[in-house]
Structure formats: structure tokens, C-alpha cells
Design an enzyme around this catalytic site. Structure first.
Site, PDB file in Angstrom:
ATOM      1  N   GLN A 106       0.857  -1.200   0.000  1.00 60.16           N
ATOM      2  CA  GLN A 106       0.000   0.000   0.000  1.00 60.16           C
ATOM      3  C   GLN A 106       0.885   1.238   0.000  1.00 60.16           C
ATOM      4  OE1 GLN A 106      -3.287  -0.647   3.199  1.00 60.16           O
ATOM      5  NE2 GLN A 106      -1.677  -2.103   3.657  1.00 60.16           N
ATOM      6  N   ASN A 107       2.190   1.036   0.151  1.00 58.48           N
ATOM      7  CA  ASN A 107       3.093   2.176   0.284  1.00 58.48           C
ATOM      8  C   ASN A 107       3.376   2.821  -1.066  1.00 58.48           C
ATOM      9  OD1 ASN A 107       3.102   1.458   2.913  1.00 58.48           O
ATOM     10  ND2 ASN A 107       5.155   0.566   2.916  1.00 58.48           N
ATOM     11  N   HIS A 124      -1.648   1.371  -4.175  1.00 61.45           N
ATOM     12  CA  HIS A 124      -2.021   2.768  -3.921  1.00 61.45           C
ATOM     13  C   HIS A 124      -1.156   3.735  -4.729  1.00 61.45           C
ATOM     14  CE1 HIS A 124      -4.200   1.896   0.168  1.00 61.45           C
ATOM     15  NE2 HIS A 124      -4.937   1.607  -0.885  1.00 61.45           N
ATOM     16  N   CYS A 132      -1.479  10.769 -16.215  1.00 63.63           N
ATOM     17  CA  CYS A 132      -2.320  11.684 -16.988  1.00 63.63           C
ATOM     18  C   CYS A 132      -3.777  11.506 -16.567  1.00 63.63           C
ATOM     19  CB  CYS A 132      -2.168  11.395 -18.480  1.00 63.63           C
ATOM     20  SG  CYS A 132      -3.288  12.371 -19.483  1.00 63.63           S
ATOM     21  N   CYS A 135      -5.669  10.333 -20.186  1.00 66.81           N
ATOM     22  CA  CYS A 135      -5.481   9.018 -20.842  1.00 66.81           C
ATOM     23  C   CYS A 135      -4.843   7.980 -19.928  1.00 66.81           C
ATOM     24  CB  CYS A 135      -4.664   9.168 -22.126  1.00 66.81           C
ATOM     25  SG  CYS A 135      -2.892   9.406 -21.828  1.00 66.81           S
ATOM     26  N   CYS A 174       0.919  15.767 -20.347  1.00 71.35           N
ATOM     27  CA  CYS A 174       1.097  14.384 -20.799  1.00 71.35           C
ATOM     28  C   CYS A 174       1.749  14.387 -22.181  1.00 71.35           C
ATOM     29  CB  CYS A 174      -0.262  13.698 -20.865  1.00 71.35           C
ATOM     30  SG  CYS A 174      -0.214  12.090 -21.650  1.00 71.35           S
ATOM     31  N   THR A 215       0.785  -2.926   8.733  1.00 67.94           N
ATOM     32  CA  THR A 215      -0.417  -2.222   8.257  1.00 67.94           C
ATOM     33  C   THR A 215      -1.508  -2.249   9.315  1.00 67.94           C
ATOM     34  OG1 THR A 215      -2.154  -2.093   6.567  1.00 67.94           O
ATOM     35  CG2 THR A 215      -1.238  -4.290   6.988  1.00 67.94           C
ATOM     36  N   ALA A 258       9.180  -3.919  12.469  1.00 66.41           N
ATOM     37  CA  ALA A 258       9.365  -4.736  11.271  1.00 66.41           C
ATOM     38  C   ALA A 258      10.839  -4.932  10.914  1.00 66.41           C
ATOM     39  CB  ALA A 258       8.630  -4.081  10.096  1.00 66.41           C
TER      40      ALA A 258
END
Ligand code: BJW
Ligand code: ZN
Length: 278
Positions: A106-107, A124, A132, A135, A174, A215, A258
Site C-alpha cells: 500500500q506504500n 495505492h 495523466c 489518458c 502528458c 499495516t 518490522a
């Protein structure tokens, strides 16, 4: 943390046909990137109602653009200064040993990649990419690009434009369609990138061991991932300093930081005879 708990997890990893990791902000805490929730977290200083979604940020930009710039600067500087800690490195080594097949994270930092992992599924998004809005094309900005953005934050002041337009100035157009670029981050109420999300679900449903590291397990749909793995029959190993809503499905829980835990776990794994233990 008890040595015998770590031994159980090492045995599990050596037995596993397909181990996968699911990580959150806690894995990068020892690298100096603050977590979101809890004391000293990002949301303590920048509440999510104002800084965790685009509508909130757009409003904040109108009333207090300096605060929005401070937020962006803090996030980017933490990203630029951070280096992988023993947890990221251990996952990289486990991948090299073909024990770990992928990391679902998720980082939005790049510490898994820097720690030697190649199959990193970023559900994420990623802070060092622009996307963009028209697109969907992605552009890698890299550390240099981010440094330039930090520098330009001081220059682009006082412009009376909306937040998204201002972001467009910062990130450029873009190259494929000329559309407005935005950060490739998933804010609240936004959809997850479909490709990454499908891959994450497939990995969860096909693994037989999942390391769930750092998490809080409260943000959905991401928090479904360990449940999908559990339902598919995987052993769940939770490594976290605190109990989380995911603790109840954990086969093994290791309470501790961790970096320190994964460092010890990998040393133990390396010191044992694989065949004897496998
Ligand atoms: C350590 C440690 C150490 C510390 N060692 N451990 C009900 C009400 C309202 C909304 C919702 C709802 N149900 C679902 C939603 C929607 C929402 C959601 O889940 N909200 C809940 C919080 C209530 N979800 C969404 O909005 C998602 N999108 C969506 O649902 O779209 C649907 C849709 C779209 C389109 C059309 C229609 C429908 C998107 C979620 C995006 C999340 N984005 C963020 C970043 C925001 C942007 C920014 O400002 O940067 O992603 S939020 C934030 O949380 C970030 C993280 O990836 C995510 C998860 O956090 P994480 O990684 O778990 O970190 P923490 O801080 O929470 O926890 C750290 C943990 O580490 C703790 O457990 C510590 O104990 C531990 N720890 N140090 C080991 N050293
Ligand atoms: Zn485009």
C-alpha cells in the site's frame, strides 16, 4: 519476540510453495517515513479530511496554499531521504532465494524496489510517478524529478489557480495526449489502479503463506487482501508493533518493529540448513 515463534515462521517460509508479502506504512517507519495513523503520524499534522482526498486538498489550497505546500514538501522530503531498512532488505533476499514471489504494497515509497524486490505490486500508486488525468499514461519522475518539484514549490507561490491546475503546472503535460498530469497516488474515494488490484487479488488467492507487515488493516479495499489469502488456505504471519483487525486471522503474530524482526528472521533462516528444516 520469542525465538521459537520466529523459528515457526522460518519453517513456514521454507515449507511454502508461494510466499507473498502484504505491506503498509509500518514497514517503512524505521526508514524515517512516518506512518499515517497514530501519534506522530502524517494525519496528526495533516488531517485526512483536508489532506487525504482531492476535494479536501482543493479547498485547503483556496484558504491556505502554504499549508498544502508544506504537506507536499514534508511527504516528498521524507521519500527522498529514506533508505531501505532490514525489513525491505530481508524481503529482497527472500525474493532472490525464490521463497518470496511478490510484494503487494500500500506504500507509495520506493523502498521495496531499493531493497531488491522486483515484483512489487503497488495498489495505492507511487509517489515518484505522475499520471495523466485524461489518458492514464504514466511518467516516472524519479528522485531528480521530485527534487525539482520540491525546489519549485518555493517559486510557484501566489498563483490564483485551482489546485488541480496548479498541480498540472508542477507536473507538466502528458506526452501522449497533452492532458493534465497528477500524482499517481490513490487518495480516499478514488479507485485503485485496476491492473495492480487484479494482480494483488490473484497473488493473494494463489499464495500459501502471506507475511502481513506494518499495516493497520483498516483501509479498504486493500485490507481485503489478507482475507482473500486466508480464505484460499494460506498461513498468515502478522508482523506489527500493535494488534490490528487482521490479527484475528493470523496463524502467527510477531509483535515488534518490522526492521528488527525481519532482520532476525532472515538471519535465522540463513543460519539454518534448508534441507534439514524444509
Ligand atoms: C509498525 C511499525 C514498525 C508502526 N514495525 N509495524 C467507510 C466510510 C468512509 C469511507 C470508507 C468506508 N469504507 C471504505 C471507505 C473508503 C476508504 C476507506 O477504506 N476508509 C477507511 C479508512 C474508513 N477507501 C477508499 O477511499 C479507497 N477507495 C475506494 O474505496 O474507492 C471506492 C470507489 C472509487 C470510485 C468510485 C466509487 C467507489 C481508496 C483508499 C486510498 C488510501 N490512500 C491512502 C493515502 C492518501 C493520500 C495521501 O495523503 O498520501 O493510502 S490513506 C493511507 O492509508 C495510505 C495507506 O496506504 C493506507 C493504509 O495505511 P497503512 O499502510 O496501514 O498505515 P497506517 O498508518 O494506518 O498503519 C501503520 C501500521 O504500522 C500500524 O498498524 C502500526 O501499528 C504499524 N507500525 N510502526 C511494524 N516499526
Ligand atoms: Zn494523456
Amino acid at each position: 519476540m520469542e525465538e521459537k515463534d520466529l523459528e515457526q515462521v522460518v519453517r513456514g517460509l521454507l515449507r511454502a510453495k508461494k510466499a507473498v508479502a502484504f505491506t503498509g506504512a509500518g514497514i517503512s517507519a524505521e526508514s524515517g517515513i512516518p506512518t499515517f495513523r497514530g501519534e506522530g503520524g502524517v494525519w496528526d499534522k495533516y488531517p485526512p479530511s483536508r489532506f487525504g482526498n482531492l476535494l479536501g486538498l482543493s479547498w485547503e489550497w483556496l484558504v491556505n496554499p502554504g499549508r498544502v505546500k508544506d504537506f507536499i514538501k514534508d511527504v516528498l522530503e521524507a521519500f527522498l531521504q529514506a533508505q531501505p531498512n532490514p525489513a525491505h532488505l530481508a524481503l529482497g533476499r527472500l525474493e532472490a532465494l525464490r521463497i518470496l514471489k511478490s510484494v503487494i504494497t500500500q506504500n507509495i515509497d520506493n523502498l521495496h524496489e531499493k531493497g531488491g524486490c522486483h515484483k512489487v505490486i503497488k495498489i495505492h500508486g507511487s509517489l515518484d510517478r505522475a499520471r495523466c488525468s485524461r489518458c492514464g499514461a504514466l511518467r516516472l519522475m524519479g528522485d531528480q524529478g521530485l527534487r525539482e518539484i520540491v525546489q519549485s514549490l518555493g517559486i510557484r507561490k501566489g498563483r490564483r489557480v485551482g489546485f488541480l491546475k496548479w498541480l498540472g503546472y508542477l507536473l507538466g503535460e502528458c506526452e501522449s495526449c497533452g492532458g493534465r498530469m497528477r500524482p499517481d497516488i490513490v487518495f480516499f474515494y478514488e479507485a485503485l489502479p485496476m491492473d495492480a488490484w487484479s494482480q494483488a487479488m490473484a497473488e493473494a488467492q494463489s499464495c500459501d503463506l502471506m507475511l502481513v507487515i506494518g499495516t493497520s488493516g483498516i483501509v479498504y479495499p486493500a485490507a481485503q487482501i489478507p482475507f482473500l489469502a486466508k480464505r484460499a488456505g494460506a498461513e498468515i504471519v502478522e508482523i506489527n508493533q500493535e494488534v490490528s483487525p487482521l490479527s484475528r486471522i493470523a496463524t502467527y503474530r510477531i509483535e515488534g518493529p518490522a526492521g528488527e524482526t525481519m532482520g532476525k528472521l532472515f538471519s535465522l533462516l540463513e543460519s539454518k540448513n534448508f534441507r534439514e528444516w524444509g
